[in-house]
Scaffold this active site. Structure first.
Site, PDB file in Angstrom:
ATOM      1  N   GLU A 116       0.749  -0.948   0.041  1.00 60.14           N
ATOM      2  CA  GLU A 116      -0.063  -0.028   0.068  1.00 60.14           C
ATOM      3  C   GLU A 116       0.969   1.152  -0.078  1.00 60.14           C
ATOM      4  O   GLU A 116       0.692   2.219  -0.633  1.00 60.14           O
ATOM      5  CB  GLU A 116      -1.043   0.037   1.382  1.00 60.14           C
ATOM      6  N   GLU A 136      -4.473  -9.637   3.307  1.00 53.07           N
ATOM      7  CA  GLU A 136      -5.374  -9.112   4.417  1.00 53.07           C
ATOM      8  C   GLU A 136      -6.572 -10.071   4.446  1.00 53.07           C
ATOM      9  O   GLU A 136      -6.993 -10.614   5.572  1.00 53.07           O
ATOM     10  CB  GLU A 136      -5.785  -7.814   4.142  1.00 53.07           C
TER      11      GLU A 136
END
Length: 250
Positions: A116, A136
């Protein structure tokens, strides 16, 4: 002129002439993200913005860019979850709001929060050994960093769902094919290439460079803020679900 932040810092900041360099500095744990790293990264991004540099380079020391959240960190106080998530999202805001282009130089693993951090930058250069992954969903967590908005813009909605739902590793060649990175170079050429790109950008007029970045991002970032808030809500919910599962196990 060069200014270096060191002395045990888990994020190092160097401002040399017109270029700011930010290095994640936890190489012993592949630059895994903990509270100190996020706080110092927020401070570093503010410092290079305030310095008015012409370009910023974000990289990691050692053999990985960033291996995501530190799974060995002590258990978190539930009362601090909101604040931690807000600070993670602030990293994306600061990168996007920085008038200077931010270049990510990625080597080794860029996992979860590490991916990210890289993909919210303006330009991404990857070493041939770079590996991107979003684990995730498989870990019962939620993505952050605005990636729920940025990833579909980079690779398209269908591919973004595949990447996030399966969490498979994407090597540098595939990342280039998908449009996740601007260039792939040999590992020993990564930082020299990133510095050359930064130097080229820093030679351009600051005002027009900043306006070009702002214009290109205007439509994206308007929706990005909503995505950042939604990600926090989802992340808090995953924390609650994890707590429920722990309670059930007892």
């Amino acid at each position: 002129m060069s200014e270096v932040q060191s002395g045990g810092a888990v994020v190092e900041t160097e401002i040399s002439g017109d270029i700011g360099v930010i290095r994640l500095n936890r190489p012993e744990c592949l630059n895994a993200v903990n509270t100190a790293l996020v706080e110092q990264l927020v401070t570093a991004l503010g410092a290079v913005t305030d310095a008015g540099v012409g370009a910023v380079l974000l990289t990691g020391r050692g053999r990985a860019f960033c291996a995501g959240h530190d799974l060995k960190a002590p258990p978190e106080d539930p009362a601090t979850v909101q604040a931690r998530l807000d600070r993670i999202q602030e990293v994306t805001r600061l990168i996007r709001d920085c008038p200077a282009p931010v270049i990510a130089a990625v080597q080794g693993h860029a996992v979860g929060a590490g991916a990210e951090f890289a993909l919210c930058c303006d330009l991404v250069i990857a070493a041939e050994d770079a590996r991107f992954r979003f684990p995730e969903v498989g870990l019962g967590l939620s993505v952050t960093g605005g990636i729920s908005k940025l990833l579909p813009l980079l690779v398209g909605p269908l591919k973004a769902k595949e990447i996030l739902l399966f969490g498979d590793t994407i090597d540098a060649a595939e990342a280039s094919r998908l449009g996740l990175v601007n260039a792939v170079v040999p590992a020993d050429a990564l930082l020299p290439t990133a510095h050359r790109w930064a130097a080229r950008l820093a030679e351009r007029p600051r005002a027009t460079l900043a306006m070009a970045k702002e214009a290109l991002d205007a439509g994206i970032d308007h929706a990005l803020e909503s995505a950042l808030r939604l990600e926090i809500r989802h992340a808090i919910r995953t924390e609650e679900l994890a707590a429920d599962r722990t309670g059930d196990a007892r």
